[in-house]
Design an enzyme around this catalytic site. Structure first.
Site, PDB file in Angstrom:
ATOM      1  N   CYS A   2      -1.135  -0.856   2.720  1.00 35.77           N
ATOM      2  CA  CYS A   2      -0.572  -0.458   1.487  1.00 35.77           C
ATOM      3  C   CYS A   2      -1.333   0.908   0.671  1.00 35.77           C
ATOM      4  CB  CYS A   2      -0.447  -1.615   0.554  1.00 35.77           C
ATOM      5  SG  CYS A   2       0.898  -1.401  -0.718  1.00 35.77           S
ATOM      6  N   HIS A  14       0.748  -6.884   3.015  1.00 33.41           N
ATOM      7  CA  HIS A  14      -0.224  -7.895   2.883  1.00 33.41           C
ATOM      8  C   HIS A  14      -0.079  -8.977   3.263  1.00 33.41           C
ATOM      9  CE1 HIS A  14      -1.667  -4.815  -0.532  1.00 33.41           C
ATOM     10  NE2 HIS A  14      -0.583  -4.427  -0.709  1.00 33.41           N
TER      11      HIS A  14
HETATM   12  N1  GLN Z   1      -0.104   1.618  -5.605  1.00 34.32           N
HETATM   13  C1  GLN Z   1       0.813   1.772  -4.368  1.00 34.32           C
HETATM   14  C2  GLN Z   1       2.259   1.676  -4.917  1.00 34.32           C
HETATM   15  O1  GLN Z   1       2.510   0.971  -5.837  1.00 34.32           O
HETATM   16  C3  GLN Z   1       0.262   0.780  -3.574  1.00 34.32           C
HETATM   17  C4  GLN Z   1       0.263  -0.624  -3.989  1.00 34.32           C
HETATM   18  C5  GLN Z   1      -0.293  -1.720  -3.201  1.00 34.32           C
HETATM   19  O2  GLN Z   1      -1.296  -1.377  -2.418  1.00 34.32           O
HETATM   20  N2  GLN Z   1       0.355  -2.812  -2.910  1.00 34.32           N
HETATM   21  O3  GLN Z   1       2.843   2.179  -3.910  1.00 34.32           O
END
Ligand code: GLN
Length: 247
Positions: free
Chosen positions: A96, A193
Site C-alpha cells: 500500500c 494488507h
Molecule cells: N496513504 C495511502 C492512501 O491512502 C496509503 C494508505 C495505506 O497504506 N493503506 O492511498
C-alpha cells in the site's frame, strides 16, 4: 539447521505498519526457521542510513499520508542503494503506502511528492477511497491472494510493468483496470494488507525463494504444512465470491 541464512530489512516499522503489516515479517521469519534457514531481521528506523549490500529481503508496509511523507523524505537519500538492490534482483515486498513509494510520484492533496522511481509506476488520487476485502489471482501463487485494501491513491503501471494479478473481488490499483499490484524483477508491490503474508503463504514463499535463488543459486523450498493458512485463505475467498462479504 542448514548453513543457509537470510537477512531481512524491515523498513520503518514504527511509521508504516497499518493493519498489522508487521505480521508479514513474523511470517517470513517463521517460514525460514521452520525450514532450518537462519533469519536475521534488521529494523531500519527513520534516521538510520542503511546499507542493502547484505540484505536479502526488504519489506515496507503501509501508512497514512502523513507517515508516508516523512518516510519518503528520508528514503530518497537511500535511493541509489535501493536501486542497486532491486536491479541486482533483491527481493522486496511493499504494501500500500510502501507500494506507492516505489513509483515516480505520489499525489498528496494537490501536491506531487517524489517517489523512489524503483518501478515504472505513479500514483494519483481519486474519490472515493477504495476500501474493502479483496481477492486477486496471480501467476506467482496457485491460490487466490486475499486481504484488505484501503487507499485513496490510484496507481498506474508503466507499459513494461507486469501487474501482480487480476482482481477477482475488490478494487486493486485504480478500481478500473482490474489490475492489482506490480511485479518487477523480484519486487512485489500490492495494495493488499491483511496482513498480506499470513493468509497467503505462497506470496511469502515467493519472496523467500527469490532471495535464496539470488544468494545460493537454488530457490527450491521444502513444503510446509499450510493447512491452517490455506483454510483461512479459502474461507475468505469463498465469502468474497459468494457475495456474502460486500465490497
Ligand atoms: N496513504 C495511502 C492512501 O491512502 C496509503 C494508505 C495505506 O497504506 N493503506 O492511498
Amino acid at each position: 539447521m542448514s548453513e543457509k541464512s537470510l537477512r531481512i530489512a524491515h523498513l520503518y516499522p514504527e511509521l508504516l505498519n497499518l493493519y498489522g503489516d508487521g505480521g508479514n515479517i513474523l511470517v517470513l521469519r517463521k517460514r525460514l526457521e521452520w525450514r532450518g534457514i537462519r533469519c536475521e531481521v534488521e529494523e531500519v528506523h527513520i534516521d538510520d542510513r542503511p546499507s542493502f549490500s547484505d540484505v536479502d529481503i526488504a519489506f515496507i508496509g503501509g501508512g497514512s499520508d502523513r507517515e508516508q511523507r516523512i518516510v519518503c523524505e528520508h528514503l530518497l537519500a537511500e535511493r541509489e542503494e535501493l536501486v542497486s538492490f532491486v536491479e541486482d534482483g533483491g527481493a522486496l515486498g511493499a504494501v500500500c503506502g510502501g507500494y506507492q513509494l516505489l513509483g515516480h510520484s505520489y499525489l498528496m492533496g494537490d501536491e506531487e511528492v517524489e517517489g523512489l522511481s524503483l518501478v515504472d509506476l505513479y500514483t494519483d488520487r481519486g474519490a472515493p477511497r477504495l476500501i474493502g476485502n479483496i481477492a486477486i489471482e496471480s501467476r506467482i501463487v496457485d491460490r487466490p491472494i486475499v486481504g484488505y485494501e484501503n487507499h485513496g491513491g490510484r496507481t498506474h503501471l508503466g507499459s513494461g510493468v507486469e501487474p501482480l494479478g487480476r482482481v477477482i473481488h475488490g478494487h486493486g490499483n485504480d478500481g478500473k483496470t482490474g489490475y492489482e499490484g506490480c511485479l518487477y524483477k523480484n519486487v512485489v508491490g500490492t495494495y493488499i494488507h491483511g496482513p498480506l503474508l499470513p493468509k497467503n503463504p505462497g506470496v511469502a514463499d515467493y519472496l523467500i525463494s527469490r532471495a535464496l535463488e539470488r544468494k545460493y543459486g537454488d530457490g527450491s523450498l521444502e513444503p510446509l504444512d499450510d493447512a491452517a493458512e490455506l483454510a483461512a485463505n479459502e474461507t475468505m475467498y469463498q465469502r468474497l465470491i459468494s457475495g456474502e462479504e460486500k465490497e
